[in-house]
Structure formats: structure tokens, C-alpha cells
Design a protein around this motif. Structure first.
Motif, PDB file in Angstrom:
ATOM      1  N   SER A 168       0.824  -1.198   0.000  1.00 49.04           N
ATOM      2  CA  SER A 168       0.000   0.000   0.000  1.00 49.04           C
ATOM      3  C   SER A 168       0.863   1.255   0.000  1.00 49.04           C
ATOM      4  CB  SER A 168      -0.933  -0.016   1.205  1.00 49.04           C
ATOM      5  OG  SER A 168      -1.896   1.000   1.082  1.00 49.04           O
ATOM      6  N   GLY A 169       0.187   2.397   0.123  1.00 50.00           N
ATOM      7  CA  GLY A 169       0.887   3.665   0.128  1.00 50.00           C
ATOM      8  C   GLY A 169      -0.052   4.777   0.531  1.00 50.00           C
ATOM      9  N   LYS A 170       0.467   5.966   0.618  1.00 43.93           N
ATOM     10  CA  LYS A 170      -0.281   7.112   1.130  1.00 43.93           C
ATOM     11  C   LYS A 170      -1.459   7.482   0.254  1.00 43.93           C
ATOM     12  CE  LYS A 170       2.978  10.353  -1.029  1.00 43.93           C
ATOM     13  NZ  LYS A 170       3.571   9.280  -1.870  1.00 43.93           N
ATOM     14  N   GLU A 171      -1.464   7.072  -1.020  1.00 47.15           N
ATOM     15  CA  GLU A 171      -2.571   7.423  -1.915  1.00 47.15           C
ATOM     16  C   GLU A 171      -3.822   6.598  -1.658  1.00 47.15           C
ATOM     17  OE1 GLU A 171       0.973   9.090  -3.216  1.00 47.15           O
ATOM     18  OE2 GLU A 171       0.631   6.922  -3.168  1.00 47.15           O
ATOM     19  N   GLU A 172      -3.706   5.508  -0.903  1.00 44.33           N
ATOM     20  CA  GLU A 172      -4.847   4.599  -0.769  1.00 44.33           C
ATOM     21  C   GLU A 172      -5.874   5.076   0.245  1.00 44.33           C
ATOM     22  OE1 GLU A 172      -5.808  -0.116   0.082  1.00 44.33           O
ATOM     23  OE2 GLU A 172      -3.852   0.508  -0.658  1.00 44.33           O
ATOM     24  N   PHE A 173      -5.469   5.868   1.217  1.00 40.96           N
ATOM     25  CA  PHE A 173      -6.341   6.093   2.366  1.00 40.96           C
ATOM     26  C   PHE A 173      -6.840   7.529   2.458  1.00 40.96           C
ATOM     27  CE2 PHE A 173      -3.554   2.478   3.564  1.00 40.96           C
ATOM     28  CZ  PHE A 173      -4.545   1.509   3.508  1.00 40.96           C
ATOM     29  N   HIS A 174      -7.239   8.099   1.301  1.00 42.48           N
ATOM     30  CA  HIS A 174      -7.821   9.437   1.302  1.00 42.48           C
ATOM     31  C   HIS A 174      -9.057   9.496   2.194  1.00 42.48           C
ATOM     32  CE1 HIS A 174      -6.022  10.290  -2.962  1.00 42.48           C
ATOM     33  NE2 HIS A 174      -5.129  10.393  -2.009  1.00 42.48           N
ATOM     34  N   GLY A 175      -9.904   8.459   2.128  1.00 38.94           N
ATOM     35  CA  GLY A 175     -11.123   8.458   2.928  1.00 38.94           C
ATOM     36  C   GLY A 175     -10.833   8.454   4.414  1.00 38.94           C
ATOM     37  N   VAL A 176      -9.817   7.727   4.817  1.00 39.85           N
ATOM     38  CA  VAL A 176      -9.417   7.701   6.219  1.00 39.85           C
ATOM     39  C   VAL A 176      -8.936   9.080   6.656  1.00 39.85           C
ATOM     40  CG1 VAL A 176      -7.734   6.735   7.838  1.00 39.85           C
ATOM     41  CG2 VAL A 176      -8.891   5.240   6.187  1.00 39.85           C
ATOM     42  N   VAL A 177      -8.102   9.698   5.820  1.00 31.51           N
ATOM     43  CA  VAL A 177      -7.594  11.032   6.136  1.00 31.51           C
ATOM     44  C   VAL A 177      -8.743  12.025   6.254  1.00 31.51           C
ATOM     45  CG1 VAL A 177      -6.244  12.964   5.226  1.00 31.51           C
ATOM     46  CG2 VAL A 177      -5.296  10.640   5.185  1.00 31.51           C
ATOM     47  N   GLU A 178      -9.693  11.964   5.326  1.00 23.53           N
ATOM     48  CA  GLU A 178     -10.822  12.896   5.372  1.00 23.53           C
ATOM     49  C   GLU A 178     -11.635  12.717   6.656  1.00 23.53           C
ATOM     50  OE1 GLU A 178     -11.481  15.324   3.374  1.00 23.53           O
ATOM     51  OE2 GLU A 178     -10.073  14.907   1.744  1.00 23.53           O
ATOM     52  N   ALA A 179     -11.785  11.475   7.119  1.00 26.00           N
ATOM     53  CA  ALA A 179     -12.514  11.235   8.363  1.00 26.00           C
ATOM     54  C   ALA A 179     -11.797  11.875   9.546  1.00 26.00           C
ATOM     55  CB  ALA A 179     -12.678   9.732   8.589  1.00 26.00           C
ATOM     56  N   LEU A 180     -10.489  11.839   9.549  1.00 26.27           N
ATOM     57  CA  LEU A 180      -9.723  12.460  10.629  1.00 26.27           C
ATOM     58  C   LEU A 180      -9.815  13.981  10.555  1.00 26.27           C
ATOM     59  CD1 LEU A 180      -6.589  10.149  10.421  1.00 26.27           C
ATOM     60  CD2 LEU A 180      -8.405  10.048  12.141  1.00 26.27           C
ATOM     61  N   LEU A 181      -9.669  14.537   9.361  1.00 19.03           N
ATOM     62  CA  LEU A 181      -9.758  15.987   9.196  1.00 19.03           C
ATOM     63  C   LEU A 181     -11.120  16.510   9.653  1.00 19.03           C
ATOM     64  CD1 LEU A 181      -8.130  16.375   5.657  1.00 19.03           C
ATOM     65  CD2 LEU A 181      -7.070  16.907   7.862  1.00 19.03           C
ATOM     66  N   ALA A 182     -12.173  15.765   9.351  1.00 16.12           N
ATOM     67  CA  ALA A 182     -13.523  16.195   9.712  1.00 16.12           C
ATOM     68  C   ALA A 182     -13.712  16.268  11.221  1.00 16.12           C
ATOM     69  CB  ALA A 182     -14.552  15.246   9.107  1.00 16.12           C
ATOM     70  N   ARG A 183     -12.853  15.600  11.977  1.00 15.46           N
ATOM     71  CA  ARG A 183     -12.939  15.610  13.436  1.00 15.46           C
ATOM     72  C   ARG A 183     -11.912  16.533  14.067  1.00 15.46           C
ATOM     73  NH1 ARG A 183     -15.080  11.489  11.112  1.00 15.46           N
ATOM     74  NH2 ARG A 183     -16.784  10.318  12.096  1.00 15.46           N
ATOM     75  N   GLY A 184     -11.365  17.442  13.260  1.00  8.21           N
ATOM     76  CA  GLY A 184     -10.454  18.452  13.782  1.00  8.21           C
ATOM     77  C   GLY A 184      -9.038  17.981  13.993  1.00  8.21           C
ATOM     78  N   LEU A 185      -8.677  16.836  13.409  1.00  8.49           N
ATOM     79  CA  LEU A 185      -7.333  16.288  13.559  1.00  8.49           C
ATOM     80  C   LEU A 185      -6.517  16.549  12.302  1.00  8.49           C
ATOM     81  CD1 LEU A 185      -8.337  12.805  15.016  1.00  8.49           C
ATOM     82  CD2 LEU A 185      -7.554  14.794  16.307  1.00  8.49           C
ATOM     83  N   ALA A 186      -5.237  16.794  12.468  1.00  5.00           N
ATOM     84  CA  ALA A 186      -4.326  16.807  11.334  1.00  5.00           C
ATOM     85  C   ALA A 186      -3.950  15.366  11.010  1.00  5.00           C
ATOM     86  CB  ALA A 186      -3.080  17.624  11.649  1.00  5.00           C
ATOM     87  N   ALA A 187      -3.545  15.123   9.775  1.00  2.29           N
ATOM     88  CA  ALA A 187      -3.204  13.767   9.363  1.00  2.29           C
ATOM     89  C   ALA A 187      -1.948  13.801   8.510  1.00  2.29           C
ATOM     90  CB  ALA A 187      -4.352  13.127   8.590  1.00  2.29           C
ATOM     91  N   LEU A 188      -1.007  12.929   8.828  1.00  2.00           N
ATOM     92  CA  LEU A 188       0.185  12.722   8.019  1.00  2.00           C
ATOM     93  C   LEU A 188       0.105  11.322   7.433  1.00  2.00           C
ATOM     94  CD1 LEU A 188       3.005  13.434   6.931  1.00  2.00           C
ATOM     95  CD2 LEU A 188       3.951  12.556   9.075  1.00  2.00           C
ATOM     96  N   ALA A 189      -0.238  11.233   6.151  1.00  2.00           N
ATOM     97  CA  ALA A 189      -0.249   9.956   5.439  1.00  2.00           C
ATOM     98  C   ALA A 189       1.123   9.778   4.807  1.00  2.00           C
ATOM     99  CB  ALA A 189      -1.339   9.943   4.373  1.00  2.00           C
TER     100      ALA A 189
END
Length: 351
Positions: free
Chosen positions: A153-174
Motif C-alpha cells: 500500500s501507500g499514502k494514496e490509498e487512504f484518502h477516505g481515512v484522512v478525510e474522516a480524521l480531518l472532519a474531526r479536527g485532527l491533522a493527518a500525516l499519510a
């Protein structure tokens, strides 16, 4: 040719097994069905998925030419996903996977330039990643979750996961670590992934604008092992979650897809076996002092892979979420684990 690619009926089986993963990664389900229906052999997979990615690049260019920045960004993001999925196969021609990973990386950069221009690319000796911050919070520096991918896998696979974190006020480093994503062509997997996490945390601290005292890990598939072993040894980790992460690998029982993929990414069968033998959380589990959520799918049964229940049981603050109908990575059951796990991480980082 690889052992995996010689298996009877492998095109049908690989297409079926990876459908939920591809859709969870952001591919349109109908487009996935059209592309895979046109395959004559599984060896055609990389070229077909790469061609689909190029189609999305053309759409992005056309939208850019008309000044439609959002549409262009969405098409670049779609291209990144198709290119990434093109790299999943342990194809004997590794140049195909290297090109797909590089194209995915470039398309993601183009997508973020249009959809999230505040995204920051961060690189170190052991990782490459994109840091995204929540928009419009206007409050204190946000907590951060490192999103750690798995074997193929790689950082491009988990956009949906990152968006879920951002929506809860968290920063995300994929991120892509050794043997992953854009780094797969130049590095081999490392069982001591805690060193990668440590370097990433150092980079985030140097960057500023984040609450360094509130950092968590979210590891997916083999990334779950990476997250757990890092949480056991990195005191800066406030909480960790694993999704379909292995507790232990047993090389002689692993299916050809796993052994072939690890062999290619590690550089030799001997190195792959040595790596797999080190994937064992028996010693590390008791050292994980932070809260730990372990998520498994009940349908995720891979020979030679011991799933996460022993990890949750052995970690001092572990908890276990089993989704009975979930497959590997629970792509077929995202509502049953992703919102709750994103909330769980947000809550632990607020404590």
C-alpha cells in the motif's frame, strides 16, 4: 513468472477479493467492474489500471484548461488512486509498479495543490508524506494522526481515512515508509518501523503549528503491526489504532500473494522470510502503555496471519473491535469501524 500469477483462476479471484479494497480506496465501483471485465490475464492488471489513471489525467487537464479547479483536483485525485491500485500486483516487471507509484505520487501532489493547497509535503531519510490540517478550526494547534500503510500500500490509498480524521479536527500525516508507495523502488520493508515513526515525529515537531504532545498512529494491514511496534517503543505516541493488522506472520503458511509481494519488496526470498519472521508482537504487546484499539474483520482469514485479538488482549490498555462481516481492511464495512475509530482517536487525543 511468480508463483502467485500461475495459480488457476487467479484473475477472477484477485478481482473479486480486491473489489472492496479498491472501492474503499476511492475507485468508482462501476469503473472498477468495467476495467477488470476487460482483462484477459491478471498480468494485464497494471497496464489497464494505469490506462484508467491516464484517462483521469486527461480529464484533469481539460478541467484545468476551463478554469474548473475543483473538478481538476478531483480528477487528479482519482488518477492517483488508479495509479496506486495499478501497483498492487506482484508483477515480474517491477518497473511497472515503480512507474505507477511515481505517477500516483505526482497526481496526488496535483490534486492537493487544487483541493487542499495548505497540504505540506514532508520527507526524511525513511519516509515521504503529506501533512494535511483541518480547515476552519480557528482554535489551538491540532493533534495529529500518522496514517501508516501496509505491505503493498501507500499514502494514496487512504484518502477516505484522512478525510474522516480531518472532519474531526485532527491533522493527518499519510506517509510512505521503506518498501511502501513511492519508496518501494528504492528501499525494503523494515520491521523496526518505530525508527520511521520517530523520524516523522521529529519532522512534525520541527515544522511547528501542531500540538506535539498529542499524536496518534493509525496503521492499516501490515501498517497495523508497524503502528503497534512503534507505539510500544515511542513515548510520544498518545494513542494507536490498528486495522487488519497482523499479530504474527508464519512464513511457511502464507499464501503466494503475500510471499511473492514480500520477496519483491524485500529484494530476495531470504530477506522476505527474515522480515516475516520478525513480524511478531508477542514481546511488544505488553509494552504498549497508551490506549490501543484493534479492529479486525471476521471474514479476514489469511493463512499464516494471526489476527489482532491477541494484541488487544495482551496490551495493558487494549480494546478489540471485531466486525463479523468485515473483510481485510474492512472495505466492505467502513461505516462499522471508520467513524467510530476516528471518534475514538479524537477522544483519546483530547484526554
Amino acid at each position: 513468472m511468480s508463483t502467485f500469477l500461475e495459480l488457476p483462476g487467479i484473475l477472477r479471484d484477485f478481482t473479486r477479493v480486491n473489489r472492496s479494497r479498491a472501492v474503499a480506496a476511492g475507485l468508482d465501483a462501476f469503473a472498477y467492474d468495467r476495467v477488470t471485465a476487460g482483462l484477459g490475464w491478471l498480468t494485464d492488471w497494471p497496464a489497464a489500471f494505469h490506462a484508467a489513471g491516464r484517462d483521469r489525467l486527461e480529464a484533469a487537464g481539460a478541467a484545468d484548461a476551463r478554469g474548473h479547479r475543483v473538478s481538476a483536483g478531483e480528477s487528479y485525485r482519482s488518477a492517483a488512486r488508479w495509479f496506486h491500485c495499478a501497483s498492487w500486483l506482484p508483477h515480474p516487471d517491477r518497473t511497472l509498479a515503480a512507474r505507477a507509484a511515481a505517477d500516483a505520487d505526482a497526481a496526488m501532489a496535483d490534486a492537493l495543490a487544487r483541493l487542499d493547497p495548505g497540504a505540506v509535503r514532508i520527507e526524511g531519510e525513511t519516509f515521504t508524506g503529506w501533512l494535511r490540517r483541518p480547515v476552519g478550526t480557528g482554535g489551538p494547534a491540532p493533534a495529529t494522526v500518522l496514517v501508516i500503510p501496509g505491505m503493498d500500500s501507500g499514502k494514496e490509498e487512504f484518502h477516505g481515512v484522512v478525510e474522516a480524521l480531518l472532519a474531526r479536527g485532527l491533522a493527518a500525516l499519510a506517509l510512505d515508509g521503506p518498501g511502501q508507495g513511492v519508496r518501494a523502488a528504492t528501499s525494503a520493508p523494515r520491521s523496526d518501523y518505530r525508527a520511521v515513526v520517530g523520524e516523522a515525529l521529529d519532522a512534525l515537531a520541527a515544522l511547528g503549528g501542531l500540538d506535539a504532545a498529542r499524536t496518534a498512529l493509525l496503521g492499516l494491514s501490515l501498517g497495523g503491526y508497524y503502528a503497534a511496534v512503534a507505539a510500544a517503543h515511542e513515548p510520544r505516541v498518545r494513542a494507536a489504532a490498528t486495522v487488519s493488522g497482523p499479530y504474527r506472520l508464519v512464513w511457511d503458511e502464507l499464501p503466494p500473494f503475500v510471499t511473492d509481494t514480500l520477496t519483491q519488496r524485500a529484494g530476495s526470498r531470504e530477506a522476505a522470510r527474515e522480515f516475516a519472521d520478525r513480524v511478531d508482537l508477542a514481546a511488544a504487546a505488553g509494552l504498549i502503555s497508551c490506549p490501543l484499539r484493534v479492529v479486525d474483520g471476521g471474514l479476514d482469514t489469511i493463512p499464516g496471519v494471526v489476527n489482532g485479538e491477541p494484541l488487544a488482549r495482551s496490551a495493558p490498555r487494549g480494546e478489540y473491535l471485531l466486525v463479523p462481516h468485515g473483510d481485510h481492511l474492512l472495505g466492505n464495512a467502513r461505516p462499522d469501524w471508520l467513524p467510530g475509530t476516528a471518534d475514538w482517536l479524537a477522544d483519546r487525543l483530547r484526554d
